[in-house]
Motif scaffolding. Sequence first.
Motif, PDB file in Angstrom:
ATOM      1  N   GLU A 130      59.686  -3.052  40.943  1.00 34.23           N
ATOM      2  CA  GLU A 130      58.834  -3.532  41.492  1.00 34.23           C
ATOM      3  C   GLU A 130      57.368  -2.803  41.356  1.00 34.23           C
ATOM      4  OE1 GLU A 130      60.469  -6.435  44.657  1.00 34.23           O
ATOM      5  OE2 GLU A 130      61.849  -7.388  43.088  1.00 34.23           O
ATOM      6  N   ASN A 131      57.930  -1.444  41.779  1.00 30.85           N
ATOM      7  CA  ASN A 131      56.484  -0.510  42.130  1.00 30.85           C
ATOM      8  C   ASN A 131      57.028   0.318  40.490  1.00 30.85           C
ATOM      9  OD1 ASN A 131      56.038  -0.408  45.119  1.00 30.85           O
ATOM     10  ND2 ASN A 131      57.750  -0.996  44.887  1.00 30.85           N
ATOM     11  N   GLY A 132      57.205  -0.735  40.148  1.00 33.40           N
ATOM     12  CA  GLY A 132      56.566   0.450  38.415  1.00 33.40           C
ATOM     13  C   GLY A 132      57.881   1.901  38.100  1.00 33.40           C
ATOM     14  N   LEU A 133      58.274   2.471  39.290  1.00 32.92           N
ATOM     15  CA  LEU A 133      59.837   3.136  38.588  1.00 32.92           C
ATOM     16  C   LEU A 133      60.794   2.704  38.065  1.00 32.92           C
ATOM     17  CD1 LEU A 133      59.594   5.169  41.912  1.00 32.92           C
ATOM     18  CD2 LEU A 133      58.069   6.081  39.853  1.00 32.92           C
ATOM     19  N   ARG A 134      60.981   3.205  36.318  1.00 36.32           N
ATOM     20  CA  ARG A 134      62.200   2.890  35.656  1.00 36.32           C
ATOM     21  C   ARG A 134      62.828   3.754  35.582  1.00 36.32           C
ATOM     22  NH1 ARG A 134      60.658  -2.197  33.786  1.00 36.32           N
ATOM     23  NH2 ARG A 134      59.044  -3.081  34.585  1.00 36.32           N
ATOM     24  N   LYS A 135      62.694   5.443  36.259  1.00 38.82           N
ATOM     25  CA  LYS A 135      64.148   5.993  35.787  1.00 38.82           C
ATOM     26  C   LYS A 135      64.843   6.051  37.267  1.00 38.82           C
ATOM     27  CE  LYS A 135      62.602   7.929  32.035  1.00 38.82           C
ATOM     28  NZ  LYS A 135      62.277   9.151  30.877  1.00 38.82           N
ATOM     29  N   ILE A 136      66.102   5.605  37.008  1.00 38.93           N
ATOM     30  CA  ILE A 136      65.896   6.507  39.006  1.00 38.93           C
ATOM     31  C   ILE A 136      67.857   6.901  39.045  1.00 38.93           C
ATOM     32  CG2 ILE A 136      67.422   5.232  40.783  1.00 38.93           C
ATOM     33  CD1 ILE A 136      65.407   2.648  39.826  1.00 38.93           C
ATOM     34  N   VAL A 137      67.439   8.183  39.626  1.00 37.47           N
ATOM     35  CA  VAL A 137      68.549   8.829  39.937  1.00 37.47           C
ATOM     36  C   VAL A 137      69.396   8.655  40.810  1.00 37.47           C
ATOM     37  CG1 VAL A 137      69.919  11.442  40.518  1.00 37.47           C
ATOM     38  CG2 VAL A 137      67.874  10.608  38.653  1.00 37.47           C
ATOM     39  N   LEU A 138      71.220   8.083  40.982  1.00 39.63           N
ATOM     40  CA  LEU A 138      71.786   8.097  41.988  1.00 39.63           C
ATOM     41  C   LEU A 138      73.208   8.082  41.803  1.00 39.63           C
ATOM     42  CD1 LEU A 138      72.653   3.675  41.655  1.00 39.63           C
ATOM     43  CD2 LEU A 138      71.766   5.513  39.575  1.00 39.63           C
ATOM     44  N   PRO A 139      73.802   7.935  43.014  1.00 43.43           N
ATOM     45  CA  PRO A 139      75.836   8.614  42.812  1.00 43.43           C
ATOM     46  C   PRO A 139      76.387   7.845  42.040  1.00 43.43           C
ATOM     47  CG  PRO A 139      74.612   7.812  45.742  1.00 43.43           C
ATOM     48  CD  PRO A 139      73.917   7.934  44.400  1.00 43.43           C
ATOM     49  N   PHE A 140      76.632   8.216  41.204  1.00 46.19           N
ATOM     50  CA  PHE A 140      78.256   7.724  40.451  1.00 46.19           C
ATOM     51  C   PHE A 140      78.891   6.719  41.141  1.00 46.19           C
ATOM     52  CE2 PHE A 140      81.837   7.833  37.836  1.00 46.19           C
ATOM     53  CZ  PHE A 140      81.530   8.328  36.245  1.00 46.19           C
ATOM     54  N   ASP A 141      79.154   6.889  42.301  1.00 46.18           N
ATOM     55  CA  ASP A 141      80.206   6.005  42.565  1.00 46.18           C
ATOM     56  C   ASP A 141      79.532   4.434  42.695  1.00 46.18           C
ATOM     57  OD1 ASP A 141      82.215   7.874  42.046  1.00 46.18           O
ATOM     58  OD2 ASP A 141      82.127   7.668  44.585  1.00 46.18           O
ATOM     59  N   ASN A 142      77.801   4.973  42.420  1.00 45.52           N
ATOM     60  CA  ASN A 142      77.130   3.684  42.878  1.00 45.52           C
ATOM     61  C   ASN A 142      76.232   3.014  41.302  1.00 45.52           C
ATOM     62  OD1 ASN A 142      75.544   4.740  46.130  1.00 45.52           O
ATOM     63  ND2 ASN A 142      75.877   2.376  46.236  1.00 45.52           N
ATOM     64  N   ILE A 143      77.002   3.552  40.589  1.00 49.46           N
ATOM     65  CA  ILE A 143      75.862   3.543  39.355  1.00 49.46           C
ATOM     66  C   ILE A 143      76.597   1.591  38.313  1.00 49.46           C
ATOM     67  CG2 ILE A 143      78.410   4.471  37.497  1.00 49.46           C
ATOM     68  CD1 ILE A 143      74.734   4.066  37.072  1.00 49.46           C
ATOM     69  N   LYS A 144      76.948   1.344  39.371  1.00 48.48           N
ATOM     70  CA  LYS A 144      77.941  -0.130  38.160  1.00 48.48           C
ATOM     71  C   LYS A 144      77.173  -1.148  39.474  1.00 48.48           C
ATOM     72  CE  LYS A 144      82.556   0.582  37.117  1.00 48.48           C
ATOM     73  NZ  LYS A 144      84.012  -0.165  37.128  1.00 48.48           N
ATOM     74  N   GLU A 145      76.760  -0.396  40.709  1.00 47.41           N
ATOM     75  CA  GLU A 145      75.916  -1.652  41.891  1.00 47.41           C
ATOM     76  C   GLU A 145      73.759  -1.689  40.664  1.00 47.41           C
ATOM     77  OE1 GLU A 145      74.655  -1.596  46.290  1.00 47.41           O
ATOM     78  OE2 GLU A 145      76.143  -0.552  45.585  1.00 47.41           O
ATOM     79  N   GLY A 146      74.205  -0.466  40.348  1.00 46.75           N
ATOM     80  CA  GLY A 146      72.794  -0.022  40.360  1.00 46.75           C
ATOM     81  C   GLY A 146      72.093  -0.757  38.396  1.00 46.75           C
ATOM     82  N   ALA A 147      73.589  -0.934  37.503  1.00 47.61           N
ATOM     83  CA  ALA A 147      73.228  -1.498  36.368  1.00 47.61           C
ATOM     84  C   ALA A 147      72.774  -2.368  37.185  1.00 47.61           C
ATOM     85  CB  ALA A 147      74.063  -0.631  35.449  1.00 47.61           C
ATOM     86  N   LEU A 148      73.964  -3.188  37.771  1.00 43.48           N
ATOM     87  CA  LEU A 148      72.573  -5.002  37.812  1.00 43.48           C
ATOM     88  C   LEU A 148      72.052  -5.125  37.590  1.00 43.48           C
ATOM     89  CD1 LEU A 148      75.355  -5.684  40.813  1.00 43.48           C
ATOM     90  CD2 LEU A 148      76.017  -6.068  38.427  1.00 43.48           C
ATOM     91  N   VAL A 149      70.540  -4.250  38.091  1.00 41.64           N
ATOM     92  CA  VAL A 149      68.941  -4.495  37.573  1.00 41.64           C
ATOM     93  C   VAL A 149      69.059  -4.154  35.727  1.00 41.64           C
ATOM     94  CG1 VAL A 149      67.293  -3.916  38.220  1.00 41.64           C
ATOM     95  CG2 VAL A 149      69.070  -3.469  39.452  1.00 41.64           C
ATOM     96  N   LYS A 150      68.122  -5.573  35.705  1.00 45.41           N
ATOM     97  CA  LYS A 150      67.812  -5.011  34.244  1.00 45.41           C
ATOM     98  C   LYS A 150      66.418  -4.738  33.465  1.00 45.41           C
ATOM     99  CE  LYS A 150      69.598 -10.348  32.627  1.00 45.41           C
ATOM    100  NZ  LYS A 150      69.014 -11.137  32.180  1.00 45.41           N
ATOM    101  N   GLY A 151      65.973  -3.471  33.167  1.00 47.26           N
ATOM    102  CA  GLY A 151      65.250  -3.115  32.808  1.00 47.26           C
ATOM    103  C   GLY A 151      64.825  -1.501  33.582  1.00 47.26           C
ATOM    104  N   VAL A 152      65.828  -0.648  34.079  1.00 45.46           N
ATOM    105  CA  VAL A 152      66.202   0.439  34.047  1.00 45.46           C
ATOM    106  C   VAL A 152      66.696   1.274  33.884  1.00 45.46           C
ATOM    107  CG1 VAL A 152      65.391  -0.378  36.818  1.00 45.46           C
ATOM    108  CG2 VAL A 152      66.988  -0.769  36.186  1.00 45.46           C
ATOM    109  N   GLU A 153      66.217   2.616  33.976  1.00 44.87           N
ATOM    110  CA  GLU A 153      67.275   4.002  33.707  1.00 44.87           C
ATOM    111  C   GLU A 153      67.374   4.935  33.942  1.00 44.87           C
ATOM    112  OE1 GLU A 153      65.698   6.655  29.877  1.00 44.87           O
ATOM    113  OE2 GLU A 153      63.779   4.877  29.820  1.00 44.87           O
ATOM    114  N   LEU A 154      69.487   4.170  34.734  1.00 45.72           N
ATOM    115  CA  LEU A 154      69.752   5.249  36.081  1.00 45.72           C
ATOM    116  C   LEU A 154      70.854   5.719  35.091  1.00 45.72           C
ATOM    117  CD1 LEU A 154      71.636   1.452  36.483  1.00 45.72           C
ATOM    118  CD2 LEU A 154      69.508   2.500  37.877  1.00 45.72           C
ATOM    119  N   TYR A 155      70.751   7.439  36.161  1.00 44.68           N
ATOM    120  CA  TYR A 155      71.374   8.723  35.702  1.00 44.68           C
ATOM    121  C   TYR A 155      71.796   8.385  37.591  1.00 44.68           C
ATOM    122  CZ  TYR A 155      67.082   8.756  32.507  1.00 44.68           C
ATOM    123  OH  TYR A 155      66.341   8.706  31.698  1.00 44.68           O
ATOM    124  N   PRO A 156      73.122   8.462  36.968  1.00 45.07           N
ATOM    125  CA  PRO A 156      74.492   8.735  37.758  1.00 45.07           C
ATOM    126  C   PRO A 156      75.039  10.171  38.005  1.00 45.07           C
ATOM    127  CG  PRO A 156      75.611   8.396  35.631  1.00 45.07           C
ATOM    128  CD  PRO A 156      74.200   8.040  35.457  1.00 45.07           C
TER     129      PRO A 156
END
Length: 509
Positions: A130-156
């Motif tokens: 919502e604050n305009g950041l679409r590329k997010i680095v996060l822990p590998f174990d959190n990737i399935k949780e973060g992937a529930l959000v549409k419109g973002v690029e996640l880097y586990p």
Amino acid sequence: MFSKIYTGVLHGIDAELVTVETHLAQGLPSLSVVGLPDMMVREAKERVRAAMINSGYTFPAKRITVNLSPAHSKKEGSHFDLPMAMGILASMGTVSNSALHEYAFLGELSLDGRINRVNGVLPLVIGLKENGLRKIVLPFDNIKEGALVKGVELYPINDLSSLIDHFTSKEEILSFKEGETRNRKRIDYKDDYSDVKGQEAVKRAITICCAGAHGLLLIGPPGAGKSMIAKRIPTVLPEMTYEECLEVTKLYSVAGELSKERPLITERPFRAPHHTISGAALAGGGSKPKPGEISLAHLGVLFLDELAEFNRNTLELLRQPLEDDCITICRTGGTFTFPSDVMLIAASNPCKCGYYGDATHECICTQTQINQYRSKLSGPLLDRIDVHLEIIPVSYKELEGYESQACKSSDEMRKEVDRARDIQLERYKNQGILFNSQLTNRLVQKYCELDSDGKELVQLAFERFSLSARAHHKILKLARTIADIDEKEKIQAVHLAEAIQYRNLDKRR
């Protein structure tokens, strides 16, 4: 020797953007963190120092200042470890500062440089998006949780070294595709309402309550089947929409009740706290406010067995959340609001010994003891429960199945619930509500219109039983659900009559 990194911080179930500013200067070696960090964030400097060294990078022997902006809001959570480490590395020149501007970072560091999972990733990712950041680095174990959000690029990532390699072009981390964790499977319940012998009238009431998300109080002697009936409610609850799943999952993410294997809550919650529960555990709170049982049951069921055994002050905490569908907790660090739109299911004995009014057992309680037992449940709380139902123990013939009548199964009840649910979704698609129980006074006037016979019946019940205005509206909403189950467009007198008979405690006043 300055860098700027982005991350987020949770306030309740909402996230705020945080800028991690890092400055390296000449002076005695030190690392200071400013911007209202809590103890967990202040301890991060030791984890960051060890993680960098054990990952093969030099920790700068300089005066390091890390500012968490905005400085007026309190910063809590172990996910600040990774952005602080990246800020120091960027200030050293190990990573290009310009390459990090499009990214946000979340993650807790181990001393050996591994990245551990953190709580609250789902609302944090939503807030960062919502604050305009679409590329997010996060822990590998959190990737399935973060992937529930549409419109973002996640880097586990698994460790700090692989993240540095990604930004120095040594080894790129592939972004995670959205939608890979959205497949939902229905739970195969072992219990079924076909196990409940007799009690077909009670099953009818359960069907009505599940179809319209109405609250229910079951009153009866020990062994009548109150708990058995209530614990089978999840087998007939309607399926959640994807938006509902996300809303509930946000609460469980903040509460730390998600795991790598369970990144999404797909079934309506069924919470059954013990009667010794404290007020804070039920309503939520703590120095860092977290959702309580009433919020963890959001869009699902809060089952309170042995209702009269709960502390009265604890039960009174339910009055405002049941009315407003949310609970607000005030602390020195701010005001936090958690949703609490629950279907309250409660079970209680009629008296201390449990046999008051039972035709087969003699009650040994005095009238004073009966009054004291019932006084634990205040009138305002009972008035907020839609259905009051007295359960009569089944006979031996019903229990052994000697009678020919068939026992309705959970599958049959769920089909009725789903039909009524579809009718409500279509009717309220532009109203911002999902169930009949959520109707406001204005919407009650619009969707619960009565004919002359219906108005006369409701007026008679209102005057005879001295109903409150709240009870009057609950009867109308309950009748609306009964009409939906019967697939009738308009509320008829027979629907109102059935709704009125479910207000047993009002009739005793």
